[in-house]
Design a protein around this motif. Structure first.
Motif, PDB file in Angstrom:
ATOM      1  N   LYS A   1       0.836  -1.191   0.000  1.00 42.32           N
ATOM      2  CA  LYS A   1       0.000   0.000   0.000  1.00 42.32           C
ATOM      3  C   LYS A   1       0.878   1.251   0.000  1.00 42.32           C
ATOM      4  CE  LYS A   1      -3.529   2.382   2.730  1.00 42.32           C
ATOM      5  NZ  LYS A   1      -4.351   2.352   3.953  1.00 42.32           N
ATOM      6  N   GLY A   2       0.539   2.194  -0.909  1.00 39.38           N
ATOM      7  CA  GLY A   2       1.302   3.421  -1.042  1.00 39.38           C
ATOM      8  C   GLY A   2       2.439   3.335  -2.032  1.00 39.38           C
ATOM      9  N   GLY A   3       2.770   2.128  -2.503  1.00 39.46           N
ATOM     10  CA  GLY A   3       3.852   1.966  -3.468  1.00 39.46           C
ATOM     11  C   GLY A   3       3.340   2.019  -4.896  1.00 39.46           C
ATOM     12  N   ALA A   4       4.213   1.657  -5.854  1.00 39.27           N
ATOM     13  CA  ALA A   4       3.882   1.647  -7.279  1.00 39.27           C
ATOM     14  C   ALA A   4       4.051   0.230  -7.810  1.00 39.27           C
ATOM     15  CB  ALA A   4       4.760   2.617  -8.060  1.00 39.27           C
ATOM     16  N   VAL A   5       3.290  -0.083  -8.844  1.00 45.04           N
ATOM     17  CA  VAL A   5       3.357  -1.406  -9.458  1.00 45.04           C
ATOM     18  C   VAL A   5       3.127  -1.250 -10.958  1.00 45.04           C
ATOM     19  CG1 VAL A   5       0.903  -1.882  -9.115  1.00 45.04           C
ATOM     20  CG2 VAL A   5       2.511  -3.776  -9.338  1.00 45.04           C
ATOM     21  N   THR A   6       3.763  -2.129 -11.743  1.00 43.20           N
ATOM     22  CA  THR A   6       3.659  -2.104 -13.195  1.00 43.20           C
ATOM     23  C   THR A   6       3.119  -3.440 -13.685  1.00 43.20           C
ATOM     24  OG1 THR A   6       5.484  -0.539 -13.418  1.00 43.20           O
ATOM     25  CG2 THR A   6       4.906  -1.830 -15.361  1.00 43.20           C
ATOM     26  N   LEU A   7       2.052  -3.379 -14.474  1.00 45.22           N
ATOM     27  CA  LEU A   7       1.470  -4.566 -15.094  1.00 45.22           C
ATOM     28  C   LEU A   7       1.843  -4.543 -16.572  1.00 45.22           C
ATOM     29  CD1 LEU A   7      -0.509  -3.650 -12.647  1.00 45.22           C
ATOM     30  CD2 LEU A   7      -2.080  -5.310 -13.649  1.00 45.22           C
TER      31      LEU A   7
ATOM     32  N   LEU B   1       0.848  -0.988 -17.908  1.00 44.88           N
ATOM     33  CA  LEU B   1      -0.054  -0.217 -17.053  1.00 44.88           C
ATOM     34  C   LEU B   1       0.648   0.012 -15.720  1.00 44.88           C
ATOM     35  CD1 LEU B   1      -2.866   1.010 -16.437  1.00 44.88           C
ATOM     36  CD2 LEU B   1      -3.527  -1.244 -15.569  1.00 44.88           C
ATOM     37  N   THR B   2       0.853   1.276 -15.365  1.00 47.78           N
ATOM     38  CA  THR B   2       1.550   1.633 -14.122  1.00 47.78           C
ATOM     39  C   THR B   2       0.555   2.258 -13.152  1.00 47.78           C
ATOM     40  OG1 THR B   2       3.611   2.008 -15.318  1.00 47.78           O
ATOM     41  CG2 THR B   2       3.437   2.963 -13.125  1.00 47.78           C
ATOM     42  N   LEU B   3       0.536   1.749 -11.925  1.00 48.61           N
ATOM     43  CA  LEU B   3      -0.326   2.270 -10.867  1.00 48.61           C
ATOM     44  C   LEU B   3       0.549   2.910  -9.803  1.00 48.61           C
ATOM     45  CD1 LEU B   3      -2.781  -0.757 -10.481  1.00 48.61           C
ATOM     46  CD2 LEU B   3      -3.066   1.275 -11.903  1.00 48.61           C
ATOM     47  N   GLU B   4       0.286   4.179  -9.506  1.00 47.21           N
ATOM     48  CA  GLU B   4       1.045   4.922  -8.507  1.00 47.21           C
ATOM     49  C   GLU B   4       0.258   4.998  -7.198  1.00 47.21           C
ATOM     50  OE1 GLU B   4       4.025   5.971  -9.031  1.00 47.21           O
ATOM     51  OE2 GLU B   4       4.235   5.851 -11.212  1.00 47.21           O
ATOM     52  N   ARG B   5       0.977   4.970  -6.068  1.00 48.28           N
ATOM     53  CA  ARG B   5       0.381   5.097  -4.738  1.00 48.28           C
ATOM     54  C   ARG B   5      -0.828   4.169  -4.596  1.00 48.28           C
ATOM     55  NH1 ARG B   5       1.897  10.232  -6.151  1.00 48.28           N
ATOM     56  NH2 ARG B   5      -0.186  10.699  -6.961  1.00 48.28           N
ATOM     57  N   VAL B   6      -0.544   2.904  -4.640  1.00 50.72           N
ATOM     58  CA  VAL B   6      -1.585   1.879  -4.672  1.00 50.72           C
ATOM     59  C   VAL B   6      -2.351   1.855  -3.349  1.00 50.72           C
ATOM     60  CG1 VAL B   6      -2.018  -0.581  -4.941  1.00 50.72           C
ATOM     61  CG2 VAL B   6      -0.235   0.517  -6.281  1.00 50.72           C
ATOM     62  N   GLU B   7      -3.661   1.771  -3.432  1.00 50.58           N
ATOM     63  CA  GLU B   7      -4.544   1.600  -2.280  1.00 50.58           C
ATOM     64  C   GLU B   7      -5.102   0.170  -2.282  1.00 50.58           C
ATOM     65  OE1 GLU B   7      -5.006   3.659   0.141  1.00 50.58           O
ATOM     66  OE2 GLU B   7      -3.894   5.343  -0.730  1.00 50.58           O
TER      67      GLU B   7
END
Length: 575
Positions: free
Chosen positions: A232-238, A272-278
């Protein structure tokens, strides 16, 4: 061009080509000037006009050598030579045809010996670009006229596929159909390229077909497992990769929980990049590839978001009574999976016959049966995992629940209002406190007045309704056309409950006020009518100056008539 050949001089040297301006030797030239119409000369023109050119040229040479002769006879002789050349060519036409035939004997031999009897082969089909889907069957046309005994080849690059009806390639998917049309079955991506239908001759005529293989899309996830984890709060790339022809377009969607359907597009492209993941972003993502060849294809990727426990409760205050049941619920979200514990007044609760703990999904429940006096108090739901801890508080109480107003907000009377509410309480109510006040307000501001306190003693409730108490009270002495606010608080043997929410109600206007307003409207209407009647004479007053002017004009006219003595002419002049 016209060529004259002397029988006696064939061995002496080459003949002269007339019209080219070149002479092989002088001996041959002088001999040719000896006799124009000699029987030993042969005219070999392609047309009669060439014969004219021959004799006109010879006449020109002769004119240059006879400078002393008169000019006009020379012209006559030239004309005579022209006529003679025409007669010569016409009379020798069969010989001319033979000469032409002899001169072109080499090419005639070539035509007579060609396999198609002198007819030129010609393609009746045309080269084209074909697009076919992989796995389909494709036929490439090759139709030729006047092929004769020539060999027709199909080749691809430097590889010969067929020669006439002979199959050269070992590929069993390739064959000839309906003549020389090339059929390729079970198309593969490597079948794309140029295919040449060629006539094997010196001219090397060919026809080119271009084949493009359309490949439906395919897609794969990176990593192949399709499992991704983020905090949570980090970034992830799909990421996913797609292939096909044409190159597929890629877009991303997220599956809705429970429905199984995807939502709207949330991204395009292979990454697909997600920033500040909840935590709400955890779930299944779909990568879709489409190139309009066949159906679009998708691959699922699951994203797990790691986060400490997050607790929410539906009710922070639970009303119960002795001998009844109480249920406390908390909803816990966490990843990794948490452990949930229950506490009463900071002491851990152990399961007993009366106290049981259960969970269903994210919902955790503490059930207390046959509530006793010691069961009332503060409770806490505590969740722990490797990333942290979370806690929520709840209260189990025997005090009455908050009052809920059930009456309509509009009063039927201008000076009173019947206020109705209900209260939940397991024990009987001992006392009810009602507070109300007038709210002074206009278009720009509102200001509350002073609270009026009313203490009520509730009547015993029916046995059929052991929990709900319904009460009503009529407020009197209210001001008409006003806004009031009210709150209620109830008490039983466990104490006072929480104050209810503020309730607003409105009193009716007095009917006399409405009647006075109607009278005011009527009087204003009558006054406006009287004013209009009073204004009518003003138009007559304003007309008096006009009448005075007309009277003065008539007086002046009569005076002029008297001074003129009644003379008609004078009157006419004055007029």
């Amino acid at each position: 061009m016209c060529v004259t050949v002397n029988e006696s001089s064939r061995s002496a040297g080459p003949a002269t080509v007339i019209g080219s301006g070149k002479t092989s030797n002088k001996r041959s030239s002088s001999h040719n000037r000896g006799s124009v119409a000699s029987s030993s000369s042969r005219c070999q023109p392609a047309t009669t006009v060439n014969c004219f050119s021959r004799f006109i040229s010879r006449a020109g040479h002769r004119q240059q050598k006879q400078n002393s002769a008169p000019r006009m006879p020379s012209l006559v002789r030239v004309a005579t030579l022209v006529v003679l050349a025409s007669c010569c060519c016409l009379s020798r036409m069969p010989t001319t045809d033979a000469a032409i035939s002899n001169r072109g004997s080499s090419s005639s031999k070539g035509l007579s010996s060609s396999p198609n009897n002198g007819l030129v082969p010609r393609f009746t089909s045309r080269g084209h670009t074909y697009r076919a889907v992989v796995g389909d069957t494709l036929v490439l046309p090759c139709e030729v006229e006047n092929l004769g005994t020539l060999v027709l080849l199909w080749r691809r690059g430097s590889n010969v596929l067929t020669a006439s009806q002979l199959m050269v390639t070992r590929d069993e998917r390739v064959r000839l159909v309906n003549g020389y049309n090339l059929e390729i079955s079970e198309l593969e991506p490597q079948d794309a390229g140029d295919y040449v239908c060629q006539i094997s001759d010196k001219i090397n005529k060919d026809q080119v077909h271009t084949v493009e293989i359309l490949v439906p899309p395919s897609v794969r996830a990176i990593p192949p497992s399709g499992q991704l984890t983020a905090r949570k709060g980090g970034a992830v790339t799909l990421e996913c990769k797609a292939s096909g022809n044409p190159v597929p377009s890629i877009y991303w969607t997220k599956k809705q929980s429970g429905a199984g359907k995807s939502s709207a597009k949330i991204g395009e492209g292979p990454i697909l990049t997600l920033e500040r993941v909840e935590r709400q972003q955890a779930g299944v993502y779909q990568c879709t590839a489409d190139n309009n060849v066949g159906e679009a294809v998708t691959v699922d990727m699951r994203l797990d978001v790691l986060y400490p426990p997050d607790i929410s409760v539906d009710k922070s205050w639970i009303h119960s009574g002795e001998g009844f049941e109480a249920q406390l619920e908390c909803i816990v979200h966490a990843d990794p999976q948490p452990t949930v514990s229950w506490y009463q007044n900071s002491f851990p609760i152990q399961p007993t016959d009366r106290r049981t703990m259960s969970s269903r999904g994210n919902r955790h429940t503490l059930t207390i049966r046959h509530v006793q006096q010691e069961d009332f108090g503060n409770y806490s739901c505590v969740a722990d995992n490797t990333l942290g801890r979370s806690k929520k508080y709840m209260e189990v109480s025997g005090r009455p629940g908050p009052a809920e107003f059930v009456s309509t907000p509009w009063s039927r009377l201008p000076d009173s209002y019947n206020l109705t509410w209900k209260v939940e309480s397991y024990p009987p109510l001992l006392e009810v406190r009602l507070l109300y006040r007038k709210l002074m307000m206009n278009e720009t501001f509102q200001q509350p007045g002073r609270w009026h306190d009313v203490i009520l003693t509730p009547s015993p409730r029916p046995l059929s309704e052991p929990l709900t108490h319904v009460m009503a009270f009529t407020l009197r002495g209210l001001l008409p056309a006003s806004v009031y606010e009210a709150i209620v608080q109830a008490k039983n043997r466990y104490g006072w409950n929480e104050v209810s929410d503020i309730f607003q109600f409105y009193t009716q206007r007095i009917s006399s006020d409405l009647h006075s307003e109607e009278m005011q409207v009527a009087s204003s209407t009558s006054r406006s009518g009287a004013t209009s009647l009073h204004r009518r004479p003003s138009s007559a007053v304003t007309a008096w100056p006009c009448l005075l002017v007309l009277t003065a004009a008539a007086t002046l006219l009569s005076r002029r008539l008297l001074t003129s003595g009644g003379n008609g002419d004078s009157l006419q002049r004055n007029l």
